[in-house]
Design an enzyme around this catalytic site. Structure first.
Site, PDB file in Angstrom:
ATOM      1  N   LYS A 103      26.249  38.330  44.647  1.00  0.00           N
ATOM      2  CA  LYS A 103      26.938  38.639  45.689  1.00  0.00           C
ATOM      3  C   LYS A 103      27.090  39.942  45.880  1.00  0.00           C
ATOM      4  CE  LYS A 103      31.824  39.048  44.947  1.00  0.00           C
ATOM      5  NZ  LYS A 103      32.145  40.358  45.809  1.00  0.00           N
ATOM      6  N   ASN A 104      27.173  40.639  45.139  1.00  0.00           N
ATOM      7  CA  ASN A 104      27.513  42.257  45.310  1.00  0.00           C
ATOM      8  C   ASN A 104      26.040  42.851  45.844  1.00  0.00           C
ATOM      9  OD1 ASN A 104      29.970  41.775  44.689  1.00  0.00           O
ATOM     10  ND2 ASN A 104      30.112  43.169  42.852  1.00  0.00           N
ATOM     11  N   CYS A 129      43.676  46.141  47.915  1.00  0.00           N
ATOM     12  CA  CYS A 129      43.608  44.965  47.375  1.00  0.00           C
ATOM     13  C   CYS A 129      44.323  44.800  45.994  1.00  0.00           C
ATOM     14  CB  CYS A 129      42.090  44.571  47.143  1.00  0.00           C
ATOM     15  SG  CYS A 129      41.504  45.285  46.036  1.00  0.00           S
ATOM     16  N   ARG A 154      41.991  51.340  46.146  1.00  0.00           N
ATOM     17  CA  ARG A 154      40.601  51.408  46.642  1.00  0.00           C
ATOM     18  C   ARG A 154      40.554  52.135  47.999  1.00  0.00           C
ATOM     19  NH1 ARG A 154      38.060  45.519  45.424  1.00  0.00           N
ATOM     20  NH2 ARG A 154      36.013  46.505  44.942  1.00  0.00           N
ATOM     21  N   ASP A 209      33.899  44.155  36.314  1.00  0.00           N
ATOM     22  CA  ASP A 209      33.700  42.729  36.818  1.00  0.00           C
ATOM     23  C   ASP A 209      33.467  41.743  35.592  1.00  0.00           C
ATOM     24  OD1 ASP A 209      34.178  43.593  39.458  1.00  0.00           O
ATOM     25  OD2 ASP A 209      32.105  43.317  40.177  1.00  0.00           O
ATOM     26  N   ARG A 268      35.035  32.817  46.495  1.00  0.00           N
ATOM     27  CA  ARG A 268      34.654  34.150  47.018  1.00  0.00           C
ATOM     28  C   ARG A 268      33.354  34.606  46.331  1.00  0.00           C
ATOM     29  NH1 ARG A 268      38.374  39.077  47.488  1.00  0.00           N
ATOM     30  NH2 ARG A 268      36.352  39.514  48.323  1.00  0.00           N
TER      31      ARG A 268
HETATM   32  C1  UD1 Z   1      31.827  47.385  43.844  1.00  0.00           C
HETATM   33  C2  UD1 Z   1      31.803  45.811  43.644  1.00  0.00           C
HETATM   34  C3  UD1 Z   1      32.725  45.391  42.913  1.00  0.00           C
HETATM   35  C4  UD1 Z   1      32.967  46.043  41.486  1.00  0.00           C
HETATM   36  C5  UD1 Z   1      32.901  47.649  41.881  1.00  0.00           C
HETATM   37  C6  UD1 Z   1      32.964  48.446  40.524  1.00  0.00           C
HETATM   38  C7  UD1 Z   1      30.565  45.188  45.608  1.00  0.00           C
HETATM   39  C8  UD1 Z   1      30.869  44.200  47.036  1.00  0.00           C
HETATM   40  N1  UD1 Z   1      31.828  45.171  44.907  1.00  0.00           N
HETATM   41  O1  UD1 Z   1      33.269  47.553  44.729  1.00  0.00           O
HETATM   42  O2  UD1 Z   1      32.917  43.841  42.612  1.00  0.00           O
HETATM   43  O3  UD1 Z   1      34.313  45.800  40.852  1.00  0.00           O
HETATM   44  O4  UD1 Z   1      32.082  48.010  42.735  1.00  0.00           O
HETATM   45  O5  UD1 Z   1      31.794  48.211  39.758  1.00  0.00           O
HETATM   46  O6  UD1 Z   1      29.661  45.545  45.115  1.00  0.00           O
HETATM   47  N2  UD1 Z   1      36.815  54.733  45.088  1.00  0.00           N
HETATM   48  C9  UD1 Z   1      37.801  55.745  45.805  1.00  0.00           C
HETATM   49  N3  UD1 Z   1      37.263  56.118  46.903  1.00  0.00           N
HETATM   50  C10 UD1 Z   1      36.161  55.580  47.495  1.00  0.00           C
HETATM   51  C11 UD1 Z   1      35.339  54.699  46.824  1.00  0.00           C
HETATM   52  C12 UD1 Z   1      35.948  54.231  45.646  1.00  0.00           C
HETATM   53  O7  UD1 Z   1      38.621  56.367  45.288  1.00  0.00           O
HETATM   54  O8  UD1 Z   1      35.740  56.130  48.587  1.00  0.00           O
HETATM   55  C13 UD1 Z   1      37.421  54.325  43.613  1.00  0.00           C
HETATM   56  C14 UD1 Z   1      38.012  52.736  43.947  1.00  0.00           C
HETATM   57  O9  UD1 Z   1      39.379  52.899  44.240  1.00  0.00           O
HETATM   58  C15 UD1 Z   1      37.690  52.091  42.555  1.00  0.00           C
HETATM   59  C16 UD1 Z   1      36.610  53.266  42.013  1.00  0.00           C
HETATM   60  O10 UD1 Z   1      36.402  53.966  42.849  1.00  0.00           O
HETATM   61  O11 UD1 Z   1      38.903  52.451  41.758  1.00  0.00           O
HETATM   62  C17 UD1 Z   1      35.293  52.177  41.949  1.00  0.00           C
HETATM   63  O12 UD1 Z   1      35.076  51.846  43.287  1.00  0.00           O
HETATM   64  P1  UD1 Z   1      33.497  51.526  43.809  1.00  0.00           P
HETATM   65  O13 UD1 Z   1      32.532  51.819  42.930  1.00  0.00           O
HETATM   66  O14 UD1 Z   1      33.374  52.226  45.363  1.00  0.00           O
HETATM   67  O15 UD1 Z   1      33.662  49.956  44.109  1.00  0.00           O
HETATM   68  P2  UD1 Z   1      33.257  48.844  45.164  1.00  0.00           P
HETATM   69  O16 UD1 Z   1      32.048  49.398  46.116  1.00  0.00           O
HETATM   70  O17 UD1 Z   1      34.432  48.781  46.071  1.00  0.00           O
END
Ligand code: UD1
Length: 421
Positions: free
Chosen positions: A22-23, A116, A121, A308, A400
């Protein structure tokens, strides 16, 4: 709302084929915006999140159709650069259309995804990257309004190796003028797959899989059609879930169709816990394992322990000998499975970002409610070993990210009924 009725305990036996990740699928489908050619995909996973991203792409004018196992996305006729709140709010990964839209059309209006269940996030790191590439960003009425006269390569140091921000910036930089160097980039295998997908179409990317990624921008006319349908990598998180299911039930299961290297950290911990695993190139054979014992883990960006898999690991730790400690370092609110699992008899105490787990001999069936995707998986795992019939409510969270999980578990010998609601 569908629910699952699961009767335990059971012992899982047989083989299970893992679906495409999925990711990796979500960013790769967003990347199809960067191509003026039709792109064919082999065996996309049938998941609610994939349907959501398809709807968003269709709302932009991307044509999509499926024949047998081949799905085609054609972004040659994009008519809109606006990703609406009504679609984006259901899935955070929707924000991944921002980079490709901006790179190809110099403008994008994308709803802020909002918070979420597992944490706030924000998308500040995504936006920082776009600004460094020369975009003007404004937040207006809940939308990210981005525009540029043309993106330009830049040296960008991420404050945290965000998976989504790395993907969004990498996609934008593919059509930027000049070279982008992305430091402290995330190293997850799904990012590698996205890079491989872009490189196969002519993008000039190197260093993916390390924390420094270099992208040399190319022109739209240099994007080539793919020579054959693209097959996304196997889902390491789904694989981990089935491996843990096999261990919890004392089963004998071959989990195939993914790269075990993508799960090295998890497999090493499981071996420390006394799991008997045969590890091949594209499979893990879980053999009946006795005397499983507790462990200590802390979630971290790849190659560390994946957040995850944290909830599923806690399900296993709940029934092994001795105590375990789990520290969640990526998300601030990712222990929502704990009170639900307690209804089945687990013994877990929470303190700040850590969970202290005491293994118990038996779990008992209970009605429980899914709160997010991986928490739902943990509840399914507990119900496989709990005595009696558990009722898992709000299964849409599970749908999902797990393709046909009830069918796959049934084929391995579990007793599961889906009640449509
Ligand atoms: C992706 C995965 C999700 C997984 C996560 C961490 C997908 C579709 N989803 O989510 O399943 O749990 O990686 O491995 O690939 N953050 C900020 N600012 C930002 C972006 C992130 O503060 O602009 C923080 C988030 O709130 C979170 C942390 O960084 O606490 C990790 O987020 P991130 O690595 O961006 O995860 P996702 O890409 O949302």
């Amino acid at each position: 709302m569908d629910k699952l009725l699961i009767s335990g305990p059971c012992i899982l036996k047989g083989e299970v084929a893992i679906s495409s990740a999925k990711n990796a699928t979500l960013p790769i489908l967003c990347a199809s915006i960067l191509s003026p050619h039709a792109i064919h995909f082999d065996s996309l996973p049938e998941l609610a999140d994939v349907k959501t991203i398809t709807k968003i792409l269709q709302s932009l004018g991307v044509a999509s159709s499926t024949e047998k196992n081949i799905t085609t996305f054609d972004a040659s006729n994009i008519t809109s650069q606006h990703a609406d709140y009504s679609l984006v709010k259901t899935m955070r990964a929707s924000v991944l259309v921002l980079g490709p839209l901006l790179a190809r059309f110099k403008t994008a209006s994308v709803s802020l995804p909002g918070g979420c269940a597992i944490g706030a996030r924000p998308v500040d790191i995504h936006l920082l990257g776009m600004e460094k590439l020369g975009a003007k960003i404004e937040i207006e009425n809940g939308y990210i309004k981005a525009s540029t006269e043309g993106l330009k390569g830049a040296h960008i140091v991420l404050p945290f190796p965000s998976v989504g921000a790395t993907e969004n910036i990498m996609m934008a930089a593919v059509l930027a003028e000049g070279t982008t160097v992305l430091e402290n980039a995330a190293r997850e295998p799904e990012i590698d797959d996205l890079a491989d997908f872009l490189i196969a179409q002519g993008a000039k990317i190197s260093g993916h899989g390390t924390s420094t990624i270099t992208i040399q921008g190319i022109q739209l006319a240099e994007i080539k059609p793919l020579s054959s349908p693209y097959r996304v990598i196997g889902d390491r998180i789904e694989a981990a879930t089935f491996i843990i299911a096999a261990l919890m039930t004392g089963g004998d299961v071959v989990v195939k169709g993914f790269n075990p290297v993508h799960l090295s950290f998890v497999l090493d911990i499981l071996k420390e816990m006394n799991a008997k695993l045969e590890i091949g190139n594209d499979f893990v054979h879980v053999k009946p394992s006795k005397n499983l014992k507790g462990a200590q883990i802390e979630t971290a960006p790849f190659p560390g322990f994946p957040t995850d898999v944290q909830a599923q690991m806690m399900a296993l730790m709940s029934i092994v000998d001795g105590g375990s400690v789990v520290t969640e370092s990526i998300f601030e609110n990712r222990f929502m499975h704990v009170p639900e699992m307690a209804r089945m008899g687990t013994k877990i105490a929470l303190k700040a970002s850590s969970a202290f787990i005491e293994g118990v001999k038996e779990l008992s069936a209970a009605p429980v409610m899914c709160t997010d995707l991986r928490a739902s998986a943990a509840l399914v795992l507990c119900s496989l070993v709990a005595n009696g019939e558990s009722e898992i409510q709000r299964v849409y969270h599970l749908d999902r990210g797990y393709e046909k999980i009830d069918e796959k578990l049934t084929n391995l010998g579990a007793t599961i009924k889906r009640v449509k609601g």
